[in-house]
Every structure is written in C-alpha cells, then in structure tokens.
Design an enzyme around this catalytic site. Structure first.
Site, PDB file in Angstrom:
ATOM      1  N   ARG A 198      -2.151 -35.855  45.438  1.00 26.97           N
ATOM      2  CA  ARG A 198      -1.379 -36.534  46.486  1.00 26.97           C
ATOM      3  C   ARG A 198      -2.277 -37.138  47.562  1.00 26.97           C
ATOM      4  NH1 ARG A 198       3.624 -32.166  46.885  1.00 26.97           N
ATOM      5  NH2 ARG A 198       4.952 -33.191  45.331  1.00 26.97           N
ATOM      6  N   LYS A 233      14.619 -23.587  36.124  1.00 28.32           N
ATOM      7  CA  LYS A 233      16.062 -23.400  36.330  1.00 28.32           C
ATOM      8  C   LYS A 233      16.893 -24.611  35.920  1.00 28.32           C
ATOM      9  CE  LYS A 233      15.606 -20.146  40.203  1.00 28.32           C
ATOM     10  NZ  LYS A 233      15.966 -19.891  41.617  1.00 28.32           N
ATOM     11  N   GLY A 278       5.439 -33.344  40.841  1.00 27.18           N
ATOM     12  CA  GLY A 278       5.485 -31.886  40.875  1.00 27.18           C
ATOM     13  C   GLY A 278       4.577 -31.225  39.861  1.00 27.18           C
ATOM     14  N   GLY A 302      11.001 -33.840  43.635  1.00 30.47           N
ATOM     15  CA  GLY A 302      12.376 -33.742  44.115  1.00 30.47           C
ATOM     16  C   GLY A 302      12.961 -35.084  44.475  1.00 30.47           C
TER      17      GLY A 302
END
Length: 404
Positions: free
Chosen positions: A40, A208, A361, A385
């Site tokens: 990043r 998840k 991510g 996200g």
C-alpha cells in the site's frame, strides 16, 4: 456527475500550495514493528511524487491498525514514514501528533516539494465519530494545515467506503480531487460491473460467508463461474449435508448457503478435496481427503490438488477474473498450495488476454508473500472492503463526496 482528478489539480497549478493527501498506508507489521508487506505504501507513491515534483507542500494523512481513538505507540506511523521516505527518495517528516502543536508548526515550515506525514489519524477519536459535528471539527483542523488556498486529494481507496473526517468531511471543505490510485480503482471496478467480457469467473475465499454474502448475491447472477474456497467453503459443504469435522463453520449461515446453492447450482463450484490438519499450526500433521470424508476432529486448512486442477481448468479459459480471498492458510507453507495454484491459474488467464483483478486485502498479500509476479495480474487492488462494497452496488461515501 464528474470527479476531478489529480491531473486536473496539476493543470490548475500547485506550486507553493498546500495539498492534503489522504493515503492508505495501513500496512501489516510483525511483532518487532517491521513492515511485512509494503504494497500500500508503494501504491501511494505516484500521487505523492507527482505533487512533490510540481512543487506542492504535501501533507499526508493516514491510519494504521485500530487504535482506540488515542495515541498508541504500537500503531505509530514511524516505520511507514521511513519506508515512504525510502521510496520517494526524499525526507519525509513525521509529525508527533495529528493536528496538534507539532503538526501545525511543521506544516507552517514546509517549503515547495516538502512532505509531512501526520501521525496516525485514528489517534484522534473524532476521525471515526458518528457525530457529524465532531468529524467536522477534525476536518477543519486538517484543512488549517494546508491553508485557505489548499486542495484535497483522495488517494486511499481502502478507506473510501468509510464516512470519516479525513476521507469524507475534508472533501466538503477544500477543492477535491481523486488521486491516481483512487481513479484507477474506480475505473477497474466499473469494468468488472459494467463491461465484463465472458466467460466471467469470480474466486472468493477467506474465513466467513457472512463477510462475502452481499458480493455473492450481487455477482452470482452476473458471472459464469463462482469458485468458493478458504474457510467459508466449509459452511457451504455443511449446507450440502457433509460433515466438516473441526473446520471453521458458521452454523447461522447454513440455511443461507443452501438457498444460494439451490439458486446458483450451475455457477457455484466448491472444493472436491481438502487438505486437513490435526491442529491449526505450521507443523501440524496433514493429509488430503475428499471433501465428503473430513475426519472428526480434523480441520480443513486448504483446498486439495484435485480442486486446484478443476478450478484451474475453469479459470484459465475465463476472459474476466475477480479474485478476493485466499484458498487456505497460505501463511503456513504446508497449506499454501491451493492459493498458489489458483493464483497461477489466474496468471495464465492474464497471459491469454483475460482481464484479471486481485481484490486487495489478504489476496494481494498472498501474491507478494508467495513470490508471484505482480504483473501477472491486470490490476491488484489496495482496498479489499471498499472493492467488495463497490461490487455489491453500495455507494462509497469517499467517492460520492468527490463528485461535482
């Protein structure tokens, strides 16, 4: 509605002007405070460098980790400032606070081409406040650092889905522009949602189902192939009536997964075999078993070789690929083969002319950690996200506020 870009700002002229840049410098650190993946920071350099070379007085604001609205030494941007200075090839001052005495005095002393990095903006509780007035006060203090003729450049794509002071509120107080990184991310994601060439394949991993449910709902009707791996695959396997042993499982999502499997049976592809372990550890005993034969007490930590082969056959023929989430616990070498295999299949698709996007991510971290060629993908996103929320069709506050 249009968004002005960094080039528009440069065309207007920035020499001698203060420019506030919101970057995404939220990089992972090890236990010694060393940066483990500078991706990043590297991605932030083009925008900052363009402003420096044009003679702007650059003030960069960013966050690191999740401090609780107050200074915390383990979340200091000091290692980030050092890496940014190395990449820019020039000194980068680090303010000792966010908008306090040190930040203000250092900003007043900037000369053309200087760079000042403010300390972690989340050390100030107003950054993430739900109170518009509180965020507005912090935004006003940030604006004071660049002066009345200043400008704001939004270049932290990883935070544009947040309505925060340094992302949203400052844009309401200054002439605002999309940085190189933000503009590129929006262009890429628009292509994924509006003009995708077919066959269109999506690969989703991670732990998840609940984290990816909205993007599954949004993309499943639009794609030809939806590959599901990582920890989330076990809830889907359980929805098929299979035993998943001690694998990660979201019981409350089983019925939802049943519904998805019924609606998109021709699109969703689950692993055929699993690499299971007797414990969650790098040195765990492991073996490959069919997905319907996971032993009691064992947990799945990666997809197996047959799954990689079958997924590879699907992915290498795709014309568009979006990948978000690893296939297993790639941080442990013993359980990295699934992620590596799928990533290599996507690289092959790129070589055959496909448009391929890594959705930020953990996926972006895996590309670098596994030594895969970054130019083997059409685009590697910096905002996991934010990327997902864009693809879900949600409005991103940090983008919407830039529109004129």
């Amino acid at each position: 509605m249009t968004v002005k870009t960094l080039q528009d700002l440069l065309d207007d002229g920035v020499e001698g002007r203060g420019v506030l840049v919101r970057s995404d410098l939220n990089v992972p650190l090890d236990d010694n405070g060393e940066i483990t993946d500078p991706g990043r920071i590297i991605a932030s350099v083009p925008t900052i460098n363009a402003l420096v070379e044009a003679g702007a007085k650059v003030v960069v604001t960013a966050h690191l980790g999740r401090p609780k609205g107050e200074p915390d030494p383990k979340f200091s941007l000091a290692p980030v400032a050092a890496k940014l200075a190395e990449l820019l090839g020039r000194n980068v001052q680090l303010a000792g606070d966010v908008v306090g005495y040190d930040a203000l005095s250092r900003s007043e002393g900037l000369t053309d081409g200087d760079v000042l990095l403010l300390e972690n903006v989340r050390f100030d509780a107003r950054e993430t406040s739900k109170d518009d007035a509180e965020r507005g006060k912090l935004a006003a203090a940030l604006v004071e650092l660049v002066g009345e003729d200043g400008a704001f450049v939004s270049d932290g794509f990883g935070v544009v889905h947040r309505k925060q002071a340094s992302v949203y509120d400052v844009a309401k107080l200054l002439p605002h522009y999309a940085g190189t990184l933000v503009a590129a991310e929006v262009d890429v994601l628009a292509k994924l949602t509006e003009t995708s060439e077919r066959p269109y394949a999506v690969v989703l991993g991670g732990s998840k189902v609940s984290d990816k449910l909205a993007v599954i709902e949004a993309l499943a009707p639009k794609v030809d192939t939806l590959v599901i791996g990582g920890g989330m695959c076990f809830t889907f396997l359980a929805a098929q009536g299979l035993s998943v042993g001690a694998s990660l499982l979201q019981d409350e999502m089983i019925e939802t997964c049943k519904g998805l499997l019924e609606r998109y049976a021709d699109v969703i592809h689950l692993p055929y075999d699993i690499v299971v372990a007797d414990k969650f550890a790098a040195d765990a005993e492991s073996k490959v078993v069919p997905a319907n034969e996971i032993p009691e007490g064992w947990l799945g930590l990666d997809i197996g070789p047959e799954s990689v082969d079958r997924f590879t056959a699907l992915l290498t023929e795709a014309k568009t690929v979006f990948w978000n989430g690893p296939m297993g616990v790639f941080e442990f070498e013993k359980f990295a083969s699934g992620t590596r295999g799928v990533a290599e299949a996507i690289v092959t698709a790129t070589g055959k002319g496909a448009f391929t996007v890594v959705g930020g991510g953990d996926s972006a971290a895996a590309v670098r950690a596994l030594g895969l060629p970054e130019d083997g993908f059409s685009h590697i996103s910096t905002g996991g996200g934010a990327s997902l929320e864009y693809l879900e069709g949600k409005e991103l506050p940090g983008i919407a506020v830039l529109e004129d």
